[in-house]
Design an enzyme around this catalytic site. Structure first.
Site, short mmCIF file in Angstrom:
data_model
loop_
_atom_site.label_atom_id
_atom_site.label_comp_id
_atom_site.label_asym_id
_atom_site.label_seq_id
_atom_site.Cartn_x
_atom_site.Cartn_y
_atom_site.Cartn_z
CE LYS A 1 1.38 1.80 4.62
NZ LYS A 1 1.70 1.00 3.66
CB THR B 1 -0.84 0.04 1.22
OG1 THR B 1 -1.75 -1.03 1.29
CG2 THR B 1 -1.74 1.07 1.16
CE LYS C 1 -4.91 -1.26 1.56
NZ LYS C 1 -4.17 -2.42 1.84
P1 NA7 Z 1 5.16 -6.23 7.56
O1 NA7 Z 1 4.95 -7.48 8.11
O2 NA7 Z 1 5.73 -5.03 8.38
O3 NA7 Z 1 6.52 -6.67 6.50
C1 NA7 Z 1 7.07 -5.47 6.15
C2 NA7 Z 1 7.87 -5.96 4.97
O4 NA7 Z 1 8.70 -4.89 4.18
C3 NA7 Z 1 9.05 -6.97 5.27
O5 NA7 Z 1 9.55 -8.01 4.50
C4 NA7 Z 1 10.44 -6.03 5.53
O6 NA7 Z 1 11.40 -6.57 5.36
C5 NA7 Z 1 10.06 -4.82 4.31
N1 NA7 Z 1 10.61 -3.85 4.17
C6 NA7 Z 1 10.40 -2.75 5.04
N2 NA7 Z 1 11.15 -1.71 4.91
C7 NA7 Z 1 12.08 -2.03 3.68
C8 NA7 Z 1 13.15 -1.44 3.23
N3 NA7 Z 1 13.74 -0.20 3.62
N4 NA7 Z 1 13.87 -1.98 1.96
C9 NA7 Z 1 13.56 -3.47 1.96
N5 NA7 Z 1 12.37 -4.14 2.54
C10 NA7 Z 1 11.59 -3.55 3.51
O7 NA7 Z 1 4.16 -5.84 6.57
P2 NA7 Z 1 2.78 -6.52 5.84
O8 NA7 Z 1 3.34 -7.81 5.47
O9 NA7 Z 1 1.98 -6.52 7.18
O10 NA7 Z 1 2.42 -5.42 5.23
C11 NA7 Z 1 2.85 -5.21 3.53
C12 NA7 Z 1 1.95 -4.32 2.98
O11 NA7 Z 1 0.67 -4.82 2.99
C13 NA7 Z 1 1.95 -2.82 3.40
O12 NA7 Z 1 2.16 -1.85 2.64
C14 NA7 Z 1 0.60 -2.78 4.34
O13 NA7 Z 1 0.12 -1.54 4.43
C15 NA7 Z 1 -0.08 -3.71 3.51
P3 NA7 Z 1 12.23 -6.88 6.88
O14 NA7 Z 1 11.83 -8.69 7.05
O15 NA7 Z 1 11.78 -6.16 7.93
O16 NA7 Z 1 13.69 -7.09 6.50
#
Ligand code: NA7
Length: 305
Positions: free
Chosen positions: A256, A113, A188
């Site tokens: 957010k 999102t 969304k």
């Molecule tokens: P989560 O469980 O908070 O997972 C977030 C994912 O995003 C996780 O794989 C994180 O990697 C990844 N992430 C976050 N910041 C970064 C950056 N800077 N670079 C690369 N990867 C990153 O979120 P949800 O699965 O609940 O939700 C995902 C989306 O769906 C979100 O937009 C919601 O609003 C709806 P990590 O494992 O922390 O290394």
């Protein structure tokens, strides 16, 4: 763009399982979603910033790439499902990012999102790099993600949508093509505005009833059986009664989404009200709990007042 190569991406029914799928983002949503594609028999390769989180999927036969652009080189379609605009832009645009390699003619699908503006920005960058892009965020949290019952709202070219559709069908119960890039993200934000308002509405109702001496369990039954009863409210009842809020959909993500909706122009009385309360709940450290923890915030705010 080389259209011949794009047409060469296999999408005939019998060839679907030959498509190589890339998946980036193994959080609460990404793990079950990528898992559903694996269960459906697809060849899935993953990348996650924290590689350890890939282990359950590797145990089920997924591959792993060491850089996002390596993943794109190996795959026909790459999905991203990460936290927010900053995360998805980093994955696309940074030095090792998706668009830094030599791959061409892929379909990239962002299911995170993010703002419609970010979706249009990424679509343009993909176009310049010879790829196609869909913004395709989802409605539904971890339960529907696990069950393959999400609602997928997509923006981008119809042809790209049609090619990815069989994969969407494994992830969701409904996939809608809504228009050009940015349309999926716009839809969304709109549905999540309603979600934020509804969850806060339930919290306020329960707190008001409690103040008047109505037991919460009974009030939740009344709400659930009434004209405004929804699966959402039934799903949150146990959490409300236990006063425990493990994240199915983290409050920080709702905060957010309401911020993004406001930036996109949502300025109605309810939009302003829920924006303010979820931001305050976030500042009070409730961000990693489920969005239903807005009840805890509102209860605290009531006690203080
Ligand atoms: P989560 O469980 O908070 O997972 C977030 C994912 O995003 C996780 O794989 C994180 O990697 C990844 N992430 C976050 N910041 C970064 C950056 N800077 N670079 C690369 N990867 C990153 O979120 P949800 O699965 O609940 O939700 C995902 C989306 O769906 C979100 O937009 C919601 O609003 C709806 P990590 O494992 O922390 O290394």
């Amino acid at each position: 763009m080389n259209d011949e190569k794009i047409k060469a991406i296999p999408y005939a029914k019998e060839e679907l399982h030959q498509m190589k799928i890339g998946w980036i983002g193994l959080g609460n949503m990404g793990i079950p979603m990528a898992g559903n594609l694996l269960s459906a028999g697809y060849d899935v390769t993953v990348w996650n910033r924290t590689p350890d989180k890939a282990e359950p999927l590797l145990a089920r036969g997924a591959g792993i790439a060491d850089k996002p652009y390596h993943l794109l080189e190996q795959c026909d379609v790459v999905f991203t499902m990460v936290s927010d605009d900053t995360a998805v832009k980093a994955i696309y645009m940074e030095a090792d990012g998706l668009l830094s390699g030599n791959a061409r003619d892929r379909i990239l699908v962002d299911m995170s999102t993010v703002s419609p503006e970010t979706s249009r920005f990424l679509a343009e960058r993909c176009r310049q790099a010879g790829h196609r892009f869909l913004d395709a965020p989802v409605s539904g949290s971890v339960g529907p993600a696990r069950e393959g019952k999400l609602i997928i709202m997509a923006g981008g070219e119809q042809e790209s949508f049609d090619r990815v559709r069989p994969l969407f069908d494994k992830l969701g119960k409904l996939a809608l093509h809504l228009g050009p890039n940015g349309s999926g993200s716009s839809a969304k934000l709109a549905i999540n505005l309603l979600l934020g308002i509804t969850v806060q509405g339930v919290a306020e109702t329960v707190l008001f009833a409690r103040e008047m001496g109505i037991p919460t369990e009974q009030m939740l039954t009344i709400i659930s059986e009434s004209a405004v009863g929804t699966p959402l409210i039934k799903g949150k009842a146990a959490s409300i009664l236990a006063d425990e809020f493990p994240a199915a959909f983290a409050l920080k993500h709702m905060a957010k989404d309401l911020r993004l909706a406001r930036q996109a122009g949502a300025s109605s009385p309810l939009a302003e009200s829920v924006y303010a309360s979820y931001q305050s709940a976030l500042r009070e450290g409730l961000g990693d709990l489920d969005l239903m923890a807005i009840l805890r915030y509102l209860n605290g705010a009531k006690v203080e007042a």
